[in-house]
Design a protein around this motif. Structure first.
Motif, PDB file in Angstrom:
ATOM      1  N   PHE A 171       1.140  11.798  -1.271  1.00 26.20           N
ATOM      2  CA  PHE A 171       1.073  12.937  -0.345  1.00 26.20           C
ATOM      3  C   PHE A 171       1.009  14.273  -1.088  1.00 26.20           C
ATOM      4  O   PHE A 171       0.866  15.319  -0.493  1.00 26.20           O
ATOM      5  CB  PHE A 171       2.270  12.920   0.613  1.00 26.20           C
TER       6      PHE A 171
ATOM      7  N   LYS B  19      -3.291  14.028  -5.032  1.00 23.08           N
ATOM      8  CA  LYS B  19      -2.944  13.958  -3.609  1.00 23.08           C
ATOM      9  C   LYS B  19      -4.014  13.173  -2.847  1.00 23.08           C
ATOM     10  O   LYS B  19      -5.206  13.381  -3.089  1.00 23.08           O
ATOM     11  CB  LYS B  19      -2.840  15.389  -3.074  1.00 23.08           C
ATOM     12  N   GLY B  20      -3.610  12.277  -1.965  1.00 25.46           N
ATOM     13  CA  GLY B  20      -4.556  11.532  -1.142  1.00 25.46           C
ATOM     14  C   GLY B  20      -4.982  10.190  -1.736  1.00 25.46           C
ATOM     15  O   GLY B  20      -5.620   9.387  -1.060  1.00 25.46           O
ATOM     16  N   LEU B  21      -4.613   9.937  -3.001  1.00 22.67           N
ATOM     17  CA  LEU B  21      -5.040   8.673  -3.630  1.00 22.67           C
ATOM     18  C   LEU B  21      -4.263   7.485  -3.048  1.00 22.67           C
ATOM     19  O   LEU B  21      -3.054   7.553  -2.869  1.00 22.67           O
ATOM     20  CB  LEU B  21      -4.806   8.733  -5.152  1.00 22.67           C
ATOM     21  N   SER B  22      -5.000   6.409  -2.732  1.00 22.43           N
ATOM     22  CA  SER B  22      -4.359   5.172  -2.266  1.00 22.43           C
ATOM     23  C   SER B  22      -3.976   4.333  -3.464  1.00 22.43           C
ATOM     24  O   SER B  22      -4.771   4.186  -4.390  1.00 22.43           O
ATOM     25  CB  SER B  22      -5.326   4.351  -1.416  1.00 22.43           C
ATOM     26  N   ILE B  23      -2.773   3.799  -3.433  1.00 25.53           N
ATOM     27  CA  ILE B  23      -2.310   2.959  -4.539  1.00 25.53           C
ATOM     28  C   ILE B  23      -1.855   1.620  -3.950  1.00 25.53           C
ATOM     29  O   ILE B  23      -1.142   1.595  -2.946  1.00 25.53           O
ATOM     30  CB  ILE B  23      -1.128   3.626  -5.280  1.00 25.53           C
ATOM     31  N   TRP B  24      -2.315   0.544  -4.554  1.00 26.88           N
ATOM     32  CA  TRP B  24      -1.891  -0.786  -4.102  1.00 26.88           C
ATOM     33  C   TRP B  24      -1.006  -1.383  -5.191  1.00 26.88           C
ATOM     34  O   TRP B  24      -1.470  -1.603  -6.311  1.00 26.88           O
ATOM     35  CB  TRP B  24      -3.114  -1.674  -3.861  1.00 26.88           C
TER      36      TRP B  24
ATOM     37  N   PRO C  62       0.828  -1.215   0.000  1.00 25.24           N
ATOM     38  CA  PRO C  62       0.000   0.000   0.000  1.00 25.24           C
ATOM     39  C   PRO C  62       0.865   1.269   0.000  1.00 25.24           C
ATOM     40  O   PRO C  62       1.883   1.325   0.664  1.00 25.24           O
ATOM     41  CB  PRO C  62      -0.783  -0.114   1.303  1.00 25.24           C
ATOM     42  N   ARG C  63       0.449   2.234  -0.770  1.00 24.18           N
ATOM     43  CA  ARG C  63       1.119   3.530  -0.797  1.00 24.18           C
ATOM     44  C   ARG C  63       0.052   4.614  -0.890  1.00 24.18           C
ATOM     45  O   ARG C  63      -1.055   4.357  -1.368  1.00 24.18           O
ATOM     46  CB  ARG C  63       2.050   3.660  -2.013  1.00 24.18           C
ATOM     47  N   MET C  64       0.390   5.842  -0.465  1.00 22.23           N
ATOM     48  CA  MET C  64      -0.546   6.960  -0.614  1.00 22.23           C
ATOM     49  C   MET C  64       0.203   8.168  -1.155  1.00 22.23           C
ATOM     50  O   MET C  64       1.326   8.444  -0.716  1.00 22.23           O
ATOM     51  CB  MET C  64      -1.193   7.294   0.724  1.00 22.23           C
TER      52      MET C  64
END
Ligand code: HEM
Length: 138
Positions: free
Chosen positions: A21, A33-38, A17-19
């Motif tokens: 910033f 900005k703020g999107l979650s990436i798997w 998981p990454r987000m």
């Protein structure tokens, strides 16, 4: 090569998981900005496009003979500044255990073994891995 191939087929961390910033532009993609990436480690490690037709075979030799991008196509310990801090330790530990095993035992998989990888936080064998150990002659 055997350990790498095991980590390719069965990476304990199957997704990362990454987000974002901040707003990021990568080529023609925009990541707000703020999107979650798997990052789909399991899918990357099982991509026929990246690894070839024998992608689902256990073939340690691929780490000897075929080129691959280690930080992009093979990421069992993630990559970049927040990758696994224990990577070298874990690899050294696995090499020591494996070499002690193969120098002392011949081992075969038990008839009761059922191949059932399952993701419970990390990827694990659902019913364990039963093996027969036969001591080698001194
Ligand atoms: C086969 C064994 C191991 C695997 C496959 C593994 C895998 C990983 C992965 C994929 C990450 C990154 C998670 C992410 O980026 O979201 C990670 C982080 C981490 N691992 Fe491991 N790991 C292993 C063994 C170890 C060991 C033995 C230690 C400690 C002695 C360890 C300590 C850590 C720590 C502290 C982090 C966090 C690093 C950070 O956020 O800066 N790991 N590991």
């Amino acid at each position: 090569m055997v350990i790498n191939e095991s980590l390719r087929l069965y990476p304990p961390a199957t997704v990362l998981p990454r987000m974002a910033f901040e707003n990021i532009k990568i080529r023609r993609s925009f990541i707000p900005k703020g999107l979650s990436i798997w990052i789909p480690v399991l899918a990357i490690h099982h991509s026929e496009e990246l690894w070839g037709k024998d992608v689902n075979e256990f073939n340690p030799d691929r780490f000897n003979s075929r080129p691959f991008a280690s930080g992009r196509h093979f990421i069992p310990f993630a990559a970049g500044p927040r990758n696994c801090i224990g990577q070298s330790f874990a690899m050294m530990e696995a090499k020591i255990i494996l070499s002690m095993f193969i120098s002392r035992f011949r081992f075969t998989i038990s008839e009761s073994y059922r191949h059932a990888p399952v993701v419970v936080m990390t990827l694990k064998p659902k019913y364990g891995v039963q093996v027969h150990l036969n001591p080698l002659e001194p």
